[in-house]
Scaffold this active site. Structure first.
Site, PDB file in Angstrom:
ATOM      1  N   ASP A  51      20.436 -16.394   1.770  1.00  0.00           N
ATOM      2  CA  ASP A  51      21.251 -15.548   1.140  1.00  0.00           C
ATOM      3  C   ASP A  51      21.563 -16.115  -0.849  1.00  0.00           C
ATOM      4  OD1 ASP A  51      21.768 -13.461   2.627  1.00  0.00           O
ATOM      5  OD2 ASP A  51      23.600 -14.238   4.151  1.00  0.00           O
ATOM      6  N   GLN A  60      24.499 -13.668  10.090  1.00  0.00           N
ATOM      7  CA  GLN A  60      24.740 -12.642   8.984  1.00  0.00           C
ATOM      8  C   GLN A  60      26.352 -12.160   9.140  1.00  0.00           C
ATOM      9  OE1 GLN A  60      22.238 -10.020   8.881  1.00  0.00           O
ATOM     10  NE2 GLN A  60      24.017  -8.644   8.540  1.00  0.00           N
ATOM     11  N   LYS A 108      15.464  -7.925   9.151  1.00  0.00           N
ATOM     12  CA  LYS A 108      14.995  -9.219   8.971  1.00  0.00           C
ATOM     13  C   LYS A 108      13.570  -9.567  10.249  1.00  0.00           C
ATOM     14  CE  LYS A 108      19.284  -8.877   6.978  1.00  0.00           C
ATOM     15  NZ  LYS A 108      20.651  -9.817   6.536  1.00  0.00           N
TER      16      LYS A 108
END
Ligand code: NDP
Length: 285
Positions: free
Chosen positions: A120, A97, A53
């Site tokens: 997300d 995460q 990322k």
């Protein structure tokens, strides 16, 4: 023999487009899209994902800020950090995460992120917007699958779509996205009585069960589009999907490989959501 959908090439193209858009946003409005990624603990797979990322952000000209915290971090401390990132004007997207250590509630953390920065697409606000047909940030993996279909000119409307897997991050949001595009959608799971009967009906088949090569050639119909979401590491180190690739490729019209199919699209969609958040950062939702 199926056409193999090249996720890598499609993802590269999208990231190049996003880089150009980010440059324009900087020139026109002085805004640099900023993504904060929080990693709690030492999970090796998570560390790899977070590095990918960071690299993708750097390549696209985004600001990226990775915050690495020890596994013993309290939920309260994490929530406080999220509050400060919610208020941080340089940061447009926030990602925590997963998985998190067991003492931290994933729900509490997800709901603590400002929905405008929830790149997300997991916050109930964004899930609700998707449910009601007016999405804002869409979950990245299913959004990436829709891009793969669209950029391969595969029609969705009116098609018989079957999804194996009903998780909140893949199966369920994918079902809503396909439904919004007028597919007829079936969702299968471990209690589905005759899985093969359902999968054989599929013109568009999505395998997201996390079971290595469980979809065999006799479970798909001739000319199906087979999208493999699974990422499974075998004992011998090989990475395989949920689809037995060689035998299904001989029968399908289109198929995605693992790796190089769906997986590489997820980060592209994360950047897309972050750019969207940056572009509308001056606007209240
Ligand atoms: P989950 O484990 O959360 O969900 C798996 C789903 O598959 C469940 O709904 C389960 O049913 C169903 N399932 C499992 N085994 C069977 C079976 N034998 N027959 C029918 N249904 C079955 O997984 P995720 O959705 O998080 O991930 C699925 C796969 O996709 C994994 O391999 C994961 O690594 C991969 N993945 C890839 C991503 C990417 O490409 N970037 C992102 C996210 C995931 P039930 O609900 O009844 O238990």
């Amino acid at each position: 023999m199926a056409i193999v959908i090249d996720g890598k090439a499609i993802s590269r193209k999208i990231r190049a487009e996003l880089k150009e858009e980010a440059l324009r946003l900087k020139e026109e409005k002085g805004i640099v899209p900023g993504l904060a990624v929080i990693l709690v603990g030492e999970d090796p797979a998570s560390q790899v994902y977070v590095r990918h990322k960071e690299n993708a952000c750097a390549e696209a000209g985004f600001l990226s800020r990775t915050i690495r915290l020890p596994a013993a971090t309290t939920e309260q401390a994490l929530l406080k950090l999220l509050q400060s990132l919610n208020d941080d004007r340089q940061i447009h997207g926030i990602l925590v995460q997963l998985p998190l250590p067991g003492h931290i509630s994933v729900d509490a953390v997800t709901e603590a992120i400002d929905p405008r920065k929830d790149v997300d697409g997991f916050h109930p606000f964004n899930v609700g917007r998707l449910f009601s047909g007016n999405p804002w940030h869409k979950a990245c993996t299913p959004a990436g699958i829709m891009e793969l279909l669209d950029r391969s000119a595969i029609g969705i409307e009116g098609k018989e779509a079957v999804i194996v897997g009903r998780s909140n991050i893949v199966g369920k949001p994918l079902a809503l996205m396909l439904l919004a595009r007028h597919a007829t959608v079936t969702i299968c799971h471990t209690r589905t009585r005759n899985l093969a009967e359902a999968t054989r009906r599929a013109e568009l088949l999505f395998a997201a069960a996390g079971k290595p090569e469980m979809i065999r050639a006799d479970m798909i119909r001739d000319g199906a589009v087979v999208i493999d979401v699974g990422i499974n590491r075998l004992a011998d180190g090989r990475l395989v999907g949920d689809v037995a690739f060689a035998e299904c490729a001989a029968k399908a019209a289109y198929i995605t490989p693992v790796p190089g199919g769906v997986g590489v699209m997820t980060i592209a969609m994360l950047l897309k959501n972050t750019l969207q958040a940056a572009r509308f950062s001056y606007r209240p939702v």
